[in-house]
Design a protein around this motif. Structure first.
Motif, PDB file in Angstrom:
ATOM      1  N   HIS A  70       0.860  -1.177   0.000  1.00  0.00           N
ATOM      2  CA  HIS A  70       0.000   0.000   0.000  1.00  0.00           C
ATOM      3  C   HIS A  70       0.894   1.224   0.000  1.00  0.00           C
ATOM      4  CE1 HIS A  70      -3.328  -2.645   0.932  1.00  0.00           C
ATOM      5  NE2 HIS A  70      -2.596  -3.160   1.906  1.00  0.00           N
ATOM      6  N   MET A  71       0.267   2.375  -0.273  1.00  0.00           N
ATOM      7  CA  MET A  71       1.074   3.590  -0.264  1.00  0.00           C
ATOM      8  C   MET A  71       1.708   3.780   1.098  1.00  0.00           C
ATOM      9  SD  MET A  71       0.043   7.553  -0.589  1.00  0.00           S
ATOM     10  CE  MET A  71       1.332   8.780  -0.315  1.00  0.00           C
ATOM     11  N   LEU A  72       2.993   4.133   1.117  1.00  0.00           N
ATOM     12  CA  LEU A  72       3.679   4.415   2.359  1.00  0.00           C
ATOM     13  C   LEU A  72       4.580   5.616   2.133  1.00  0.00           C
ATOM     14  CD1 LEU A  72       5.125   1.938   4.858  1.00  0.00           C
ATOM     15  CD2 LEU A  72       6.463   3.927   4.237  1.00  0.00           C
ATOM     16  N   THR A  73       4.479   6.626   2.978  1.00  0.00           N
ATOM     17  CA  THR A  73       5.278   7.831   2.848  1.00  0.00           C
ATOM     18  C   THR A  73       6.256   7.921   3.996  1.00  0.00           C
ATOM     19  OG1 THR A  73       3.437   8.988   1.812  1.00  0.00           O
ATOM     20  CG2 THR A  73       5.196  10.356   2.704  1.00  0.00           C
ATOM     21  N   ASP A  74       7.486   8.253   3.702  1.00  0.00           N
ATOM     22  CA  ASP A  74       8.502   8.453   4.729  1.00  0.00           C
ATOM     23  C   ASP A  74       9.148   9.792   4.495  1.00  0.00           C
ATOM     24  OD1 ASP A  74      11.113   8.428   6.040  1.00  0.00           O
ATOM     25  OD2 ASP A  74      10.655   6.335   6.492  1.00  0.00           O
ATOM     26  N   VAL A 129      -3.006   5.135 -10.478  1.00  0.00           N
ATOM     27  CA  VAL A 129      -3.124   6.239  -9.528  1.00  0.00           C
ATOM     28  C   VAL A 129      -1.789   6.473  -8.837  1.00  0.00           C
ATOM     29  CG1 VAL A 129      -4.220   7.018  -7.394  1.00  0.00           C
ATOM     30  CG2 VAL A 129      -5.594   5.904  -9.161  1.00  0.00           C
ATOM     31  N   GLY A 130      -1.125   5.384  -8.475  1.00  0.00           N
ATOM     32  CA  GLY A 130       0.174   5.500  -7.824  1.00  0.00           C
ATOM     33  C   GLY A 130       1.191   6.196  -8.705  1.00  0.00           C
ATOM     34  N   PRO A 153       6.094  -3.983 -12.042  1.00  0.00           N
ATOM     35  CA  PRO A 153       5.627  -2.971 -12.982  1.00  0.00           C
ATOM     36  C   PRO A 153       4.353  -2.253 -12.545  1.00  0.00           C
ATOM     37  CG  PRO A 153       5.240  -5.178 -13.852  1.00  0.00           C
ATOM     38  CD  PRO A 153       6.111  -5.337 -12.644  1.00  0.00           C
ATOM     39  N   ASP A 154       3.702  -2.757 -11.492  1.00  0.00           N
ATOM     40  CA  ASP A 154       2.503  -2.092 -10.978  1.00  0.00           C
ATOM     41  C   ASP A 154       2.821  -1.175  -9.798  1.00  0.00           C
ATOM     42  OD1 ASP A 154       3.192  -4.231  -9.307  1.00  0.00           O
ATOM     43  OD2 ASP A 154       1.131  -4.406  -8.553  1.00  0.00           O
ATOM     44  N   LEU A 155       4.107  -1.066  -9.423  1.00  0.00           N
ATOM     45  CA  LEU A 155       4.485  -0.296  -8.250  1.00  0.00           C
ATOM     46  C   LEU A 155       5.446   0.816  -8.656  1.00  0.00           C
ATOM     47  CD1 LEU A 155       4.111  -0.247  -5.125  1.00  0.00           C
ATOM     48  CD2 LEU A 155       6.292  -1.462  -4.988  1.00  0.00           C
ATOM     49  N   HIS A 156       5.187   2.029  -8.163  1.00  0.00           N
ATOM     50  CA  HIS A 156       5.921   3.201  -8.601  1.00  0.00           C
ATOM     51  C   HIS A 156       6.523   3.929  -7.397  1.00  0.00           C
ATOM     52  CE1 HIS A 156       3.603   2.231 -12.147  1.00  0.00           C
ATOM     53  NE2 HIS A 156       2.499   2.342 -11.401  1.00  0.00           N
ATOM     54  N   PHE A 157       7.567   4.724  -7.649  1.00  0.00           N
ATOM     55  CA  PHE A 157       8.299   5.338  -6.538  1.00  0.00           C
ATOM     56  C   PHE A 157       8.686   6.778  -6.834  1.00  0.00           C
ATOM     57  CE2 PHE A 157      11.461   3.589  -9.404  1.00  0.00           C
ATOM     58  CZ  PHE A 157      12.391   4.623  -9.504  1.00  0.00           C
ATOM     59  N   TYR A 158       8.966   7.502  -5.781  1.00  0.00           N
ATOM     60  CA  TYR A 158       9.590   8.825  -5.837  1.00  0.00           C
ATOM     61  C   TYR A 158      10.663   8.840  -4.766  1.00  0.00           C
ATOM     62  CZ  TYR A 158      10.393  13.635  -4.356  1.00  0.00           C
ATOM     63  OH  TYR A 158      10.987  14.805  -3.978  1.00  0.00           O
ATOM     64  N   ILE A 159      11.865   9.296  -5.110  1.00  0.00           N
ATOM     65  CA  ILE A 159      12.934   9.393  -4.130  1.00  0.00           C
ATOM     66  C   ILE A 159      13.543  10.781  -4.167  1.00  0.00           C
ATOM     67  CG2 ILE A 159      13.511   6.942  -4.045  1.00  0.00           C
ATOM     68  CD1 ILE A 159      15.782   7.462  -5.977  1.00  0.00           C
ATOM     69  N   LEU A 163      -6.916  13.357  -5.532  1.00  0.00           N
ATOM     70  CA  LEU A 163      -6.431  14.043  -6.720  1.00  0.00           C
ATOM     71  C   LEU A 163      -6.703  15.543  -6.653  1.00  0.00           C
ATOM     72  CD1 LEU A 163      -5.437  13.916  -9.748  1.00  0.00           C
ATOM     73  CD2 LEU A 163      -7.879  13.728 -10.339  1.00  0.00           C
ATOM     74  N   ILE A 164      -5.685  16.341  -6.974  1.00  0.00           N
ATOM     75  CA  ILE A 164      -5.856  17.773  -7.208  1.00  0.00           C
ATOM     76  C   ILE A 164      -5.788  17.967  -8.715  1.00  0.00           C
ATOM     77  CG2 ILE A 164      -5.016  20.089  -6.718  1.00  0.00           C
ATOM     78  CD1 ILE A 164      -5.973  18.562  -4.258  1.00  0.00           C
ATOM     79  N   ASP A 165      -6.924  18.233  -9.324  1.00  0.00           N
ATOM     80  CA  ASP A 165      -7.035  18.307 -10.780  1.00  0.00           C
ATOM     81  C   ASP A 165      -6.626  19.707 -11.240  1.00  0.00           C
ATOM     82  OD1 ASP A 165      -7.608  17.794 -13.405  1.00  0.00           O
ATOM     83  OD2 ASP A 165      -9.774  18.004 -13.182  1.00  0.00           O
TER      84      ASP A 165
END
Length: 222
Positions: A18-22, A33-34, A69-75, A121-123
């Motif tokens: 699930h989404m997890l933010t650190d 969506v991710g 391929p269904d999981l995305h990231f930001y670092i 979502l902020i459209d």
């Protein structure tokens, strides 16, 4: 919530179901969506970093896991933070620096891609009118609320009054009869959980933004 963590030269990335933010350096989330969430996070943080790099972790990348391929990231850059709420003066100094340095750098209000508050979502759109952008964003948020909780007749009546009476009463005079607003970049999600003192200096660090070119008072919305 199961997760696997990897330490890479001060950058922490996570793989989760699930989404997890650190706030020490990463986000990840699944599905289309991710991907939009991670792209929005990268673009928003990059926009802030352009103007106030001393107050924002340096964005590094976003993308998709090769093995998932269904999981995305930001670092982003690892920043060692203190789990405290900064003083109002220090908090205001960081926000004011962002607003002042970015003022006038963009002619229109809005942002070039959608962003998210959590999974909401902020459209974003582009428009020369702050009233138009604010109205568009608020209508989008309310449509999402109705999709989850259903349509309520009284709530719909309040929405009509808000958009037909309240918004034009308070925002339209700012852009009429010769008056105008100069867009500036705002964080747009600046609450005590998203701004912390740095352990290594007297400055603070802002993160998890939903950047938008806006009226500077839009910063107080959350």
């Amino acid at each position: 919530l199961s997760s696997r963590r990897y330490e890479l030269t001060g950058i922490r990335t996570m793989e989760t179901r699930h989404m997890l933010t650190d706030w020490r350096g990463s986000q990840s989330a699944p599905g289309d969506v991710g991907y939009g969430m991670m792209k929005g996070a990268f673009e928003a943080e990059s926009a802030l970093y352009d103007f106030v790099p001393e107050y924002v972790p340096r964005p590094l990348s976003f993308g998709t896991y090769l093995t998932r391929p269904d999981l995305h990231f930001y670092i982003c850059e690892f920043v060692d933070l203190i789990e405290e709420v900064p003083s109002p003066a220090v908090w205001a100094e960081a926000a004011a620096a962002l607003h002042k340095r970015s003022k006038g750098a963009e002619e229109q209000f809005g942002f070039h891609c959608p962003t998210h508050v959590g999974n909401v979502l902020i459209d974003n759109i582009w428009d020369s009118s702050w009233e138009a952008v604010w109205t568009h964003q608020m209508k989008s948020l309310l449509r999402q609320d109705e999709a989850v909780h259903g349509v309520d007749e009284k709530y719909s009546e309040l929405q009509a009054t808000f958009f037909d009476v309240v918004v034009p009463t308070y925002l339209r005079p700012l852009e009429s009869n010769g008056r105008s607003i100069t867009p500036c970049l705002i964080h747009s999600n600046l609450w005590p959980g998203n701004i912390k003192p740095r352990r290594s200096s007297d400055t603070v660090c802002m993160f998890d933004s939903c950047a938008c070119w806006a009226h500077h008072e839009g910063e107080i919305f959350p």
